[in-house]
Design a protein around this motif. Structure first.
Motif, mmCIF file in Angstrom:
data_model
loop_
_atom_site.group_PDB
_atom_site.id
_atom_site.type_symbol
_atom_site.label_atom_id
_atom_site.label_comp_id
_atom_site.label_asym_id
_atom_site.label_seq_id
_atom_site.Cartn_x
_atom_site.Cartn_y
_atom_site.Cartn_z
ATOM 1 N N LYS A 1 -6.620 13.900 -1.234
ATOM 2 C CA LYS A 1 -6.403 15.336 -1.308
ATOM 3 C C LYS A 1 -7.441 16.026 -0.424
ATOM 4 O O LYS A 1 -8.649 15.926 -0.693
ATOM 5 N N PHE A 2 -6.982 16.693 0.604
ATOM 6 C CA PHE A 2 -7.903 17.245 1.594
ATOM 7 C C PHE A 2 -8.884 18.236 0.979
ATOM 8 O O PHE A 2 -10.091 18.176 1.241
ATOM 9 N N HIS A 3 -8.384 19.179 0.177
ATOM 10 C CA HIS A 3 -9.286 20.192 -0.365
ATOM 11 C C HIS A 3 -10.263 19.581 -1.365
ATOM 12 O O HIS A 3 -11.455 19.914 -1.365
ATOM 13 N N THR B 1 -11.347 16.534 -1.378
ATOM 14 C CA THR B 1 -12.253 15.611 -0.694
ATOM 15 C C THR B 1 -13.225 16.319 0.241
ATOM 16 O O THR B 1 -14.418 15.997 0.283
ATOM 17 N N PHE B 2 -12.730 17.291 1.013
ATOM 18 C CA PHE B 2 -13.544 17.896 2.072
ATOM 19 C C PHE B 2 -14.007 19.320 1.773
ATOM 20 O O PHE B 2 -14.717 19.915 2.591
ATOM 21 N N GLY B 3 -13.605 19.871 0.650
ATOM 22 C CA GLY B 3 -14.080 21.196 0.256
ATOM 23 C C GLY B 3 -13.753 22.267 1.278
ATOM 24 O O GLY B 3 -12.607 22.392 1.721
ATOM 25 N N ASN B 4 -14.781 23.049 1.687
ATOM 26 C CA ASN B 4 -14.508 24.164 2.597
ATOM 27 C C ASN B 4 -14.179 23.717 4.021
ATOM 28 O O ASN B 4 -13.822 24.545 4.861
ATOM 29 N N LEU B 5 -14.258 22.424 4.297
ATOM 30 C CA LEU B 5 -13.848 21.901 5.605
ATOM 31 C C LEU B 5 -12.454 21.267 5.561
ATOM 32 O O LEU B 5 -12.040 20.621 6.521
ATOM 33 N N ALA B 6 -11.745 21.461 4.455
ATOM 34 C CA ALA B 6 -10.444 20.817 4.286
ATOM 35 C C ALA B 6 -9.462 21.186 5.395
ATOM 36 O O ALA B 6 -8.782 20.318 5.959
ATOM 37 N N TYR B 7 -9.397 22.466 5.731
ATOM 38 C CA TYR B 7 -8.435 22.921 6.741
ATOM 39 C C TYR B 7 -8.781 22.337 8.105
ATOM 40 O O TYR B 7 -7.898 21.908 8.854
ATOM 41 N N SER C 1 -0.035 20.686 1.456
ATOM 42 C CA SER C 1 -0.625 19.873 2.532
ATOM 43 C C SER C 1 -2.127 19.749 2.375
ATOM 44 O O SER C 1 -2.727 18.759 2.803
ATOM 45 N N LEU C 2 -2.740 20.757 1.754
ATOM 46 C CA LEU C 2 -4.184 20.769 1.594
ATOM 47 C C LEU C 2 -4.639 20.439 0.173
ATOM 48 O O LEU C 2 -5.746 19.954 -0.025
ATOM 49 N N SER C 3 -3.786 20.718 -0.806
ATOM 50 C CA SER C 3 -4.201 20.527 -2.204
ATOM 51 C C SER C 3 -3.600 19.297 -2.869
ATOM 52 O O SER C 3 -4.180 18.758 -3.816
ATOM 53 N N ALA C 4 -2.444 18.832 -2.403
ATOM 54 C CA ALA C 4 -1.748 17.710 -3.042
ATOM 55 C C ALA C 4 -2.084 16.394 -2.341
ATOM 56 O O ALA C 4 -2.625 16.392 -1.230
ATOM 57 N N PRO C 5 -1.779 15.257 -2.953
ATOM 58 C CA PRO C 5 -2.037 13.957 -2.323
ATOM 59 C C PRO C 5 -1.324 13.818 -0.983
ATOM 60 O O PRO C 5 -0.148 14.188 -0.860
ATOM 61 N N GLU C 6 -2.032 13.305 0.021
ATOM 62 C CA GLU C 6 -1.470 13.093 1.351
ATOM 63 C C GLU C 6 -1.041 11.636 1.490
ATOM 64 O O GLU C 6 -1.876 10.725 1.497
ATOM 65 N N PRO C 7 0.275 11.380 1.595
ATOM 66 C CA PRO C 7 0.769 9.998 1.656
ATOM 67 C C PRO C 7 0.190 9.193 2.819
ATOM 68 O O PRO C 7 -0.049 7.990 2.687
ATOM 69 N N ALA C 8 -0.050 9.853 3.954
ATOM 70 C CA ALA C 8 -0.531 9.132 5.132
ATOM 71 C C ALA C 8 -1.963 8.615 4.955
ATOM 72 O O ALA C 8 -2.403 7.763 5.729
#
Length: 430
Positions: A251-253, A255-261, A239-246
């Motif tokens: 990729k959250f991690h 793209t957003f680094g330490n703010l991914a979560y 959910s955080l490391s792989a491509p997000e279809p929506a």
């Protein structure tokens, strides 16, 4: 304030995240009681929805009043970001949501609030998740419970109802060794008494309903992210490391680094689960936090005095408060909660279940309610209420046996509280 000097806790609990209102100059954070926010133009709207720009869209996701609370809590806990939601129970589901999936499990402490035990042992099964309950004083048992499908470890810093102190650093080391996050419920301690991130926690959750608000007016929850976990170190957290279809493969991690979560909690968690904190609740909690350190000092001072008095009383079998020298957790308090062991504990009444019920019914200052962390002193018989749904074995493991009563000590005059307990114990013994 985070870019300036290193401010003390008392300053941060008042100022962190808050700025004078740019439209009116209002010094107190306004209640932005609005559902939606006007976009500058079509490009601005598209950028917000694509997560290319940070801003306000719709209050299920973000709200200016709630945003101040999120920044304040992240600052006080030493995290990089936070997501507020509608209750402490909502915060627990929100915390697990990016990590879990069907067939996966979380290793959790046996010493948890009864509602949490029920949520983890029963409710999360509906998502295809499961929980393994372990005595966290037995680190070998914690290690043994972790398998290839384990995605997190969960415990409370000061466990409800018994006030037991968890060795957070030791448990964090186990989590680090397994490559999974440690989630710590810090409700009973608050960041004034304990900062779990400094002891290795990845995520911190709160029921803001309790000590943070402190006045029994609103419910709320929060998840604070340390920003220290590498979500891309393995394939365990897609959910955080792989491509997000929506979001078209974002990729959250990456793209957003330490703010991914934190971004995931808002853009996916609040968007789809809808466990939103309302702005009025955030306002009440912000006002409560302004006096958090003052209240916690008085809570702890009162609790030490009352616990010592109860321990010396012949009508009492034992007291579980970790601030007592007789407690097996007394030495642990010095490192985990150096400013005090909190204001929550249980004591066993001679005479068992019936004596406990009589005592609760006889108290006059203590309020008989299913809550804790209020300025008012509170009492409850956990076995017949908050832990009623548990088996006798689960009640014993959680510290909620039929012969014990839970106290949440408030900030009233300690001598008045002792007098109230004295007259109630006399009736219960009689």
């Amino acid at each position: 304030m985070t870019d300036g000097p290193s401010y003390g806790f008392d300053t941060l609990q008042i100022h962190a995240g808050a700025r004078p209102d740019p439209a009116t100059g209002a010094r107190q954070t306004p209640i932005y009681q609005t559902t939606a926010y006007v976009f500058r133009d079509a490009d601005h709207a598209a950028a917000l929805f694509n997560l290319q720009e940070v801003g306000f869209i719709y209050s299920r996701l973000t709200n200016p009043t709630v945003a101040v609370l999120q920044e304040r809590l992240a600052t006080l806990e030493g995290g990089v970001g936070a997501v507020c939601c509608s209750s402490g129970h909502a915060a627990q589901i929100m915390a697990l949501f990016p990590l879990m999936g069907p067939g996966l499990n979380v290793v959790v402490s046996t010493r948890l609030y009864g509602g949490t035990v029920t949520q983890f042992s029963q409710t999360i099964k509906r998502f295809g998740w499961s929980a393994k309950f372990v005595d966290f004083d037995d680190l070998d048992a914690v290690k043994a419970a972790i398998d290839d499908d384990t995605r997190a470890i969960f415990c409370e810093s000061i466990a409800n109802p018994g006030g037991y102190i968890t060795d957070l650093r030791a448990v964090a080391d186990v989590a680090d060794g397994a490559g999974i996050p440690l989630i710590v419920d810090n409700t009973s301690a608050t960041p004034y008494l304990c900062r779990p991130i400094e002891h290795g926690a990845t995520l911190v959750v709160h029921s803001t309903t309790k000590y943070l608000t402190g006045n029994g007016t609103v419910t709320g929850g929060c998840v604070i992210d340390s920003g220290t976990f590498d979500w891309s170190a393995s394939d365990k957290f897609p959910s955080l490391s792989a491509p997000e279809p929506a979001y078209h493969g974002l990729k959250f991690h990456e793209t957003f680094g330490n703010l991914a979560y934190t971004f995931h909690g808002i853009a996916i968690g609040l968007r789809d689960l809808g466990m939103t904190m309302n702005p009025q609740a955030a306002h009440y909690t912000l006002m409560g936090i302004e006096t958090l350190s003052l209240r916690m000092e008085r809570h702890v001072e009162n609790t030490v005095k009352i616990a010592k008095w109860l321990e010396a009383d012949d009508r009492v079998d034992f007291v579980t408060y970790a601030g007592l020298e007789s407690s097996p957790y007394f030495d642990r308090v010095k490192t985990v909660c150096p400013k005090g062991a909190g204001a929550l504990f249980t004591f066993a009444v001679k005479g068992g279940y019936e004596a406990c019920v009589k005592l609760v019914d006889s108290l006059e200052i203590f309020s008989h309610v299913a809550n804790l962390g209020d300025t008012r002193s509170l009492v409850i018989h956990s076995a017949s209420t908050t832990h009623r749904q548990l088996t006798p074995e689960q009640q014993e493991a959680a510290g909620a046996a039929p012969n014990v009563v839970r106290l949440s000590i408030g900030i009233e005059d300690a001598d008045d509280l002792i007098a109230d307990l004295d007259q109630a114990l006399a009736k219960a013994a009689g």
